[in-house]
Write a protein that holds these residues in place. Structure first.
Motif, PDB file in Angstrom:
ATOM      1  N   LEU A   7       0.827  -1.211   0.000  1.00 50.05           N
ATOM      2  CA  LEU A   7       0.000   0.000   0.000  1.00 50.05           C
ATOM      3  C   LEU A   7       0.860   1.259   0.000  1.00 50.05           C
ATOM      4  CD1 LEU A   7      -2.882  -0.953   2.473  1.00 50.05           C
ATOM      5  CD2 LEU A   7      -2.990  -0.726  -0.018  1.00 50.05           C
ATOM      6  N   LEU A   8       1.962   1.259   0.760  1.00 47.63           N
ATOM      7  CA  LEU A   8       2.849   2.424   0.769  1.00 47.63           C
ATOM      8  C   LEU A   8       3.471   2.661  -0.599  1.00 47.63           C
ATOM      9  CD1 LEU A   8       4.778   2.301   4.174  1.00 47.63           C
ATOM     10  CD2 LEU A   8       3.182   4.048   3.378  1.00 47.63           C
ATOM     11  N   SER A   9       3.802   1.588  -1.304  1.00 47.17           N
ATOM     12  CA  SER A   9       4.411   1.747  -2.625  1.00 47.17           C
ATOM     13  C   SER A   9       3.471   2.454  -3.590  1.00 47.17           C
ATOM     14  CB  SER A   9       4.808   0.376  -3.189  1.00 47.17           C
ATOM     15  OG  SER A   9       3.667  -0.404  -3.439  1.00 47.17           O
ATOM     16  N   LEU A  10       2.148   2.302  -3.382  1.00 48.33           N
ATOM     17  CA  LEU A  10       1.177   2.974  -4.236  1.00 48.33           C
ATOM     18  C   LEU A  10       0.846   4.374  -3.743  1.00 48.33           C
ATOM     19  CD1 LEU A  10      -1.330   0.075  -5.002  1.00 48.33           C
ATOM     20  CD2 LEU A  10       0.398   1.035  -6.515  1.00 48.33           C
ATOM     21  N   SER A  11       0.587   4.502  -2.446  1.00 51.90           N
ATOM     22  CA  SER A  11       0.143   5.795  -1.912  1.00 51.90           C
ATOM     23  C   SER A  11       1.285   6.794  -1.776  1.00 51.90           C
ATOM     24  CB  SER A  11      -0.529   5.594  -0.552  1.00 51.90           C
ATOM     25  OG  SER A  11       0.366   4.995   0.371  1.00 51.90           O
ATOM     26  N   ALA A  12       2.501   6.333  -1.522  1.00 52.59           N
ATOM     27  CA  ALA A  12       3.647   7.226  -1.310  1.00 52.59           C
ATOM     28  C   ALA A  12       4.552   7.320  -2.525  1.00 52.59           C
ATOM     29  CB  ALA A  12       4.455   6.770  -0.094  1.00 52.59           C
ATOM     30  N   GLY A  13       4.162   6.727  -3.658  1.00 53.85           N
ATOM     31  CA  GLY A  13       4.964   6.818  -4.872  1.00 53.85           C
ATOM     32  C   GLY A  13       6.227   5.992  -4.843  1.00 53.85           C
ATOM     33  N   LEU A  14       6.230   4.878  -4.113  1.00 55.20           N
ATOM     34  CA  LEU A  14       7.427   4.043  -3.987  1.00 55.20           C
ATOM     35  C   LEU A  14       7.427   2.859  -4.950  1.00 55.20           C
ATOM     36  CD1 LEU A  14       7.693   3.897  -0.078  1.00 55.20           C
ATOM     37  CD2 LEU A  14       8.862   5.453  -1.647  1.00 55.20           C
ATOM     38  N   LEU A  15       6.439   2.779  -5.831  1.00 53.66           N
ATOM     39  CA  LEU A  15       6.344   1.630  -6.731  1.00 53.66           C
ATOM     40  C   LEU A  15       7.569   1.471  -7.636  1.00 53.66           C
ATOM     41  CD1 LEU A  15       4.571  -0.728  -7.653  1.00 53.66           C
ATOM     42  CD2 LEU A  15       3.564   0.808  -9.356  1.00 53.66           C
ATOM     43  N   PRO A  16       8.148   2.550  -8.218  1.00 51.41           N
ATOM     44  CA  PRO A  16       9.355   2.348  -9.036  1.00 51.41           C
ATOM     45  C   PRO A  16      10.486   1.693  -8.256  1.00 51.41           C
ATOM     46  CG  PRO A  16       8.454   4.529  -9.418  1.00 51.41           C
ATOM     47  CD  PRO A  16       7.696   3.954  -8.260  1.00 51.41           C
ATOM     48  N   GLY A  17      10.655   2.079  -6.992  1.00 48.33           N
ATOM     49  CA  GLY A  17      11.704   1.472  -6.186  1.00 48.33           C
ATOM     50  C   GLY A  17      11.435   0.005  -5.921  1.00 48.33           C
TER      51      GLY A  17
END
Length: 347
Positions: A32-42
């Motif tokens: 969820l953090l990767s989506l809401s905080a923009g961490l998906l590329p990482g």
């Protein structure tokens, strides 16, 4: 009171269920953090770097064995980490040449647009003609006005892309280091549970990447038929035709975002031929983009034992909630969830 040594050996106990539940909560929070905080590329870069490093060392995901061949782990990790920097340096060394080429192409495109508009002014009604720019200077002023109006938005987009690239590179470093890390002889219960979750997530990512390869191939074949067969049948010669087909395959390996880049480039090249060819390219690409929902769902579903309707529902819901990042992550997250459920014997 439960003995610490009994935890790993008691899969049905309350303590074991608590540890497993804690590992699932941690993974869910990370997703969820990767989506809401923009961490998906990482997060995606960590998976890519991990698989590349393991592939270079030819080490299986389950465990390292003495007979494994390939590069030494430190060398494999170094190559994965340094290769993007080397590519960036090579690009910067040729930046002047690329800039001059871009300016030349822009000028040619501008002249072609101006000539097309001048031809349209002779055929359209006066009510429409007065809204069209006059000549090259008018087109330049129209473009400049639009860019000034979108300056703040373009600056925000630029910062977002730069932030995403930095996150991706940090993810490459983290993934390479994780792939070369020597696992401990004995893990604690929570650490072992998280390692199991990570192995399932990486395996789901590997399946998604394999499926994306076939999707990129499908897009490239359709683009080749459109550019090399359909357009010439109507007497239209598309410039950079083979380069466009190759770019469609390479960028198609990146879910959704890669197709958006190809759409913009191909539409601009089509407009450089004529406005009508540009509109035709845009219509063709929109059709592929909509069809990719179903192609993606079918190919990914075949590799992850997931129904087409399931993935379509998840993809539409994720795009509604999180936008493009949700659409990119939806097949991966759902494939991982199905893998965990299958491992638990629930599906």
């Amino acid at each position: 009171m439960t003995n610490k040594s009994d935890w790993p050996a008691a899969p049905g106990t309350l303590a074991h269920r608590m540890v497993q539940g804690a590992s699932f909560v941690l993974v869910g929070v990370l997703c969820l953090l990767s989506l809401s905080a923009g961490l998906l590329p990482g997060l995606l870069a960590v998976c890519v770097s991990f698989l590349l490093t393991r592939a270079l060392t030819r080490v299986p995901l389950a465990a390292r064995h003495a007979g494994s061949s390939g590069l030494p782990p430190w060398l494999a990790a170094t190559l994965v980490i340094v290769a993007p920097l080397a590519g960036l340096v090579a690009l910067m060394l040729n930046a002047k040449g690329y800039s001059l080429l871009a300016v030349q192409q822009y000028q040619e495109l501008l002249n072609h647009l101006a000539n097309t508009i001048l031809e349209m002014r002779e055929r359209l009604p006066p009510e429409i003609v007065r809204h069209l720019p006059e000549g090259v200077a008018g087109v330049q002023e129209l473009v400049a006005t639009h860019l000034r109006a979108q300056a703040s938005h373009l600056a925000t987009v630029g910062r977002t892309w730069l932030h995403g690239l930095l996150l991706a590179y940090v993810g490459l470093i983290v993934g390479a280091l994780l792939a070369t890390r020597r696992p401990p002889a004995q893990r604690r219960p929570l650490s072992a549970a998280i390692a199991t979750r990570a192995a399932h997530f990486i395996d789901a990512f590997r399946q998604i990447v394999a499926a994306q390869f076939w999707i990129a191939t499908f897009n490239a074949v359709l683009t080749a038929l459109f550019v090399l067969a359909l357009l010439p049948a109507f007497g239209v010669a598309m410039p950079y035709d083979y380069a466009l087909v190759g770019m469609t395959f390479v960028f198609g390996l990146v879910p959704i975002v890669g197709n958006l880049v190809v759409n913009v480039v191909m539409t601009l090249v089509g407009v450089s031929v004529s406005v009508f060819v540009g509109v035709g390219c845009l219509a063709f690409l929109i059709g592929i983009h909509k069809a990719e929902y179903f192609i993606n769902a079918r190919v990914v579903g075949a590799r992850t034992s997931t129904g087409v309707w399931e993935l379509l529902a998840v993809m539409f819901a994720a795009e509604t909630l999180f936008g493009v990042p949700g659409l990119v992550a939806a097949p991966l997250y759902y494939a991982y969830a199905k893998k965990e459920l299958a491992a638990a014997g629930l599906v």
